[in-house]
Design an enzyme around this catalytic site. Sequence first.
Site, short mmCIF file in Angstrom:
data_model
loop_
_atom_site.label_atom_id
_atom_site.label_comp_id
_atom_site.label_asym_id
_atom_site.label_seq_id
_atom_site.Cartn_x
_atom_site.Cartn_y
_atom_site.Cartn_z
N ASP A 185 23.06 -11.71 -54.25
CA ASP A 185 23.66 -12.57 -53.05
C ASP A 185 23.46 -11.78 -51.76
O ASP A 185 24.30 -10.94 -51.70
CB ASP A 185 24.88 -13.20 -53.53
CG ASP A 185 25.26 -14.19 -52.30
OD1 ASP A 185 24.76 -14.36 -51.19
OD2 ASP A 185 26.34 -14.98 -52.73
N TYR A 192 17.92 -17.63 -45.10
CA TYR A 192 18.40 -18.99 -44.98
C TYR A 192 17.45 -20.04 -44.13
O TYR A 192 17.38 -19.47 -43.11
CB TYR A 192 19.89 -18.72 -44.21
CG TYR A 192 21.04 -20.04 -43.88
CD1 TYR A 192 21.95 -20.33 -44.34
CD2 TYR A 192 20.19 -20.76 -42.93
CE1 TYR A 192 22.63 -21.68 -44.15
CE2 TYR A 192 21.09 -22.01 -42.46
CZ TYR A 192 22.14 -22.26 -43.27
OH TYR A 192 22.93 -23.62 -42.85
N TYR A 214 9.74 -11.30 -43.88
CA TYR A 214 8.99 -12.60 -43.37
C TYR A 214 9.93 -13.18 -42.06
O TYR A 214 11.12 -13.32 -42.54
CB TYR A 214 8.94 -13.56 -44.55
CG TYR A 214 7.94 -12.95 -45.64
CD1 TYR A 214 6.42 -12.87 -45.63
CD2 TYR A 214 8.34 -12.31 -46.61
CE1 TYR A 214 5.70 -12.22 -46.52
CE2 TYR A 214 7.79 -11.61 -47.70
CZ TYR A 214 6.34 -11.79 -47.75
OH TYR A 214 5.63 -10.79 -48.77
N TYR A 252 18.57 -20.94 -36.31
CA TYR A 252 18.02 -20.26 -37.22
C TYR A 252 16.76 -19.21 -36.55
O TYR A 252 16.80 -18.11 -37.07
CB TYR A 252 17.13 -21.57 -37.81
CG TYR A 252 16.18 -20.99 -38.83
CD1 TYR A 252 16.27 -20.48 -39.93
CD2 TYR A 252 14.73 -21.10 -38.38
CE1 TYR A 252 15.26 -19.83 -40.71
CE2 TYR A 252 13.53 -20.65 -38.97
CZ TYR A 252 13.87 -19.94 -40.45
OH TYR A 252 12.59 -19.56 -41.26
N LYS A 276 16.77 -15.22 -37.36
CA LYS A 276 15.84 -14.47 -37.79
C LYS A 276 15.22 -13.57 -36.96
O LYS A 276 14.77 -12.41 -37.33
CB LYS A 276 14.51 -15.67 -38.08
CG LYS A 276 14.71 -16.47 -39.10
CD LYS A 276 14.84 -15.94 -40.54
CE LYS A 276 13.38 -15.30 -41.04
NZ LYS A 276 13.71 -14.78 -42.48
N TRP A 326 5.19 -22.89 -40.84
CA TRP A 326 4.88 -24.35 -41.78
C TRP A 326 4.72 -23.79 -43.12
O TRP A 326 3.62 -24.21 -43.86
CB TRP A 326 3.87 -25.14 -41.05
CG TRP A 326 4.02 -25.58 -39.64
CD1 TRP A 326 5.03 -24.98 -38.92
CD2 TRP A 326 3.44 -26.53 -38.76
NE1 TRP A 326 5.04 -25.52 -37.48
CE2 TRP A 326 4.11 -26.57 -37.49
CE3 TRP A 326 2.28 -27.39 -39.18
CZ2 TRP A 326 3.66 -27.46 -36.53
CZ3 TRP A 326 2.07 -27.92 -38.32
CH2 TRP A 326 2.66 -28.11 -36.89
N1 LIG Z 1 9.75 -22.40 -44.91
C1 LIG Z 1 9.24 -22.51 -43.94
O1 LIG Z 1 8.56 -23.54 -43.34
C2 LIG Z 1 9.10 -21.12 -43.21
C3 LIG Z 1 8.46 -21.05 -42.00
C4 LIG Z 1 8.43 -19.73 -41.30
C5 LIG Z 1 8.95 -18.73 -41.86
N2 LIG Z 1 9.54 -18.91 -43.27
C6 LIG Z 1 10.48 -17.74 -43.64
O2 LIG Z 1 9.43 -17.49 -44.88
C7 LIG Z 1 10.21 -16.71 -45.78
C8 LIG Z 1 10.35 -17.36 -47.22
O3 LIG Z 1 11.03 -18.84 -46.80
P1 LIG Z 1 10.94 -19.70 -47.94
O4 LIG Z 1 9.97 -21.01 -47.38
O5 LIG Z 1 10.13 -19.40 -49.25
O6 LIG Z 1 12.31 -20.43 -48.19
P2 LIG Z 1 13.15 -20.83 -49.11
O7 LIG Z 1 12.16 -21.61 -50.17
O8 LIG Z 1 14.19 -21.73 -48.52
O9 LIG Z 1 13.38 -19.73 -50.18
C9 LIG Z 1 14.49 -18.77 -49.79
C10 LIG Z 1 15.35 -18.40 -50.93
O10 LIG Z 1 16.43 -17.43 -50.43
C11 LIG Z 1 17.47 -17.90 -51.19
N3 LIG Z 1 18.74 -17.43 -50.57
C12 LIG Z 1 19.37 -18.29 -49.65
N4 LIG Z 1 20.56 -17.58 -49.49
C13 LIG Z 1 20.55 -16.51 -49.95
C14 LIG Z 1 21.45 -15.44 -50.25
N5 LIG Z 1 22.80 -15.48 -49.74
N6 LIG Z 1 21.00 -14.59 -51.23
C15 LIG Z 1 20.08 -14.53 -51.77
N7 LIG Z 1 19.14 -15.72 -51.76
C16 LIG Z 1 19.43 -16.40 -50.97
C17 LIG Z 1 17.33 -19.32 -51.39
O11 LIG Z 1 18.28 -19.69 -52.51
P3 LIG Z 1 18.75 -21.17 -52.61
O12 LIG Z 1 17.56 -21.94 -53.01
O13 LIG Z 1 19.69 -20.97 -53.90
O14 LIG Z 1 19.21 -21.60 -51.30
C18 LIG Z 1 15.86 -19.60 -51.70
O15 LIG Z 1 15.52 -19.20 -53.17
C19 LIG Z 1 11.88 -16.55 -45.01
O16 LIG Z 1 11.97 -15.56 -44.47
C20 LIG Z 1 11.67 -17.60 -43.91
O17 LIG Z 1 12.31 -17.52 -42.93
C21 LIG Z 1 9.57 -20.06 -43.60
#
Ligand SMILES: NC(=O)c1ccc[n+]([C@@H]2O[C@H](COP(=O)([O-])OP(=O)(O)OC[C@H]3O[C@@H](n4cnc5c(N)ncnc54)[C@H](OP(=O)(O)O)[C@@H]3O)[C@@H](O)[C@H]2O)c1
Length: 288
Positions: free
Chosen positions: A35, A60, A98, A124, A128, A149
């Site tokens: 965590d 998050y 990331y 958010y 970040k 995205w």
């Molecule tokens: N999604 C987008 O569109 C997007 C766009 C630009 C950049 N990004 C970046 O890309 C990266 C990957 O994002 P993603 O899309 O794969 O996001 P995601 O699917 O939400 O995955 C994030 C993971 O982090 C976990 N997490 C949350 N709080 C946590 C904690 N306290 N300790 C440990 N794990 C925790 C979540 O667990 P739970 O599922 O249990 O919450 C989830 O498994 C991130 O850095 C994000 O900011 C994402």
Amino acid sequence: MRILLTGAAGQLGRELKRSLACLGDVIARDRQQLDLARADTLRAAVRTAAPAVIVNAAAYTAVDKAETEPTVADAINALAPAILAEEAKRLGALLIHYSTDYVFDGSKASAYTEDDIPAPLAAYGHSKLAGELAIAASGCRHLIFRTSWVYGLHGVNFLKTMLRLGQERDELRVVDDQFGAPTWTRHLADVTALILARREVPNGLYHLAGAGETSWHGYAEAIFAEAQHAGLMDKAPVVHRIASANYPLPAPRPANSRLDCAKFRRDFDLALPDWRTGLIDCLADARF
Ligand SMILES: NC(=O)c1ccc[n+]([C@@H]2O[C@H](COP(=O)([O-])OP(=O)(O)OC[C@H]3O[C@@H](n4cnc5c(N)ncnc54)[C@H](OP(=O)(O)O)[C@@H]3O)[C@@H](O)[C@H]2O)c1
């Protein structure tokens, strides 16, 4: 190579677990196992694992919810990366992290470069950006990939929402005044593995997103066209264009999310394919 992967159950984390597997010993940890909101156990876990590389896919990512719980977003997106960076420095490890297009306010007329000054519109993006700055200030070896995205077949994302709504409704309204590039998790994960397979990697901040650009409306239309082509849908809904002003959300989004990836191409001699190629290949996986 020993690699500690956080957020292993997230949409990017799941693909990273697969793509990194051939590089060595991957210690993949989901939220239950590690965590990031618990600073003490986070430090201890990194010290016990003693990795050569930390890949931080945990974040998050609830953009709207972050408006009402910015402290939680900061703990995971800013404080935890700061701790990972401190521990990486202590171990001499490389930290791969990331970040997001949401560090920008979207007011620029052209694609954003790494030299543009971030100005997040909401909590958010602030959290970040604070994470990025903490990593850069730590002095650890690091790579920060700002992407946009993000989608894949796992987790919550626009592609999956559209595929579900497309089965339920005949008409949809999707914003057509925000521009960016959808980025497939597999492409991000594969490129991360390709870079880690090299003997030497540069240090710093890079923009890394699918090539080309579209609006959310254009993306939705592409999803329905390609899903039909792939045999995943019989009939596509009508997708009406709307302005962001007519689809208010708690957190404002940047109108321009376009990331200029020239620095990444130049320094790594790699590039993500066109966003539509990623979409087609991702949907091909959904057929099985
Ligand atoms: N999604 C987008 O569109 C997007 C766009 C630009 C950049 N990004 C970046 O890309 C990266 C990957 O994002 P993603 O899309 O794969 O996001 P995601 O699917 O939400 O995955 C994030 C993971 O982090 C976990 N997490 C949350 N709080 C946590 C904690 N306290 N300790 C440990 N794990 C925790 C979540 O667990 P739970 O599922 O249990 O919450 C989830 O498994 C991130 O850095 C994000 O900011 C994402």
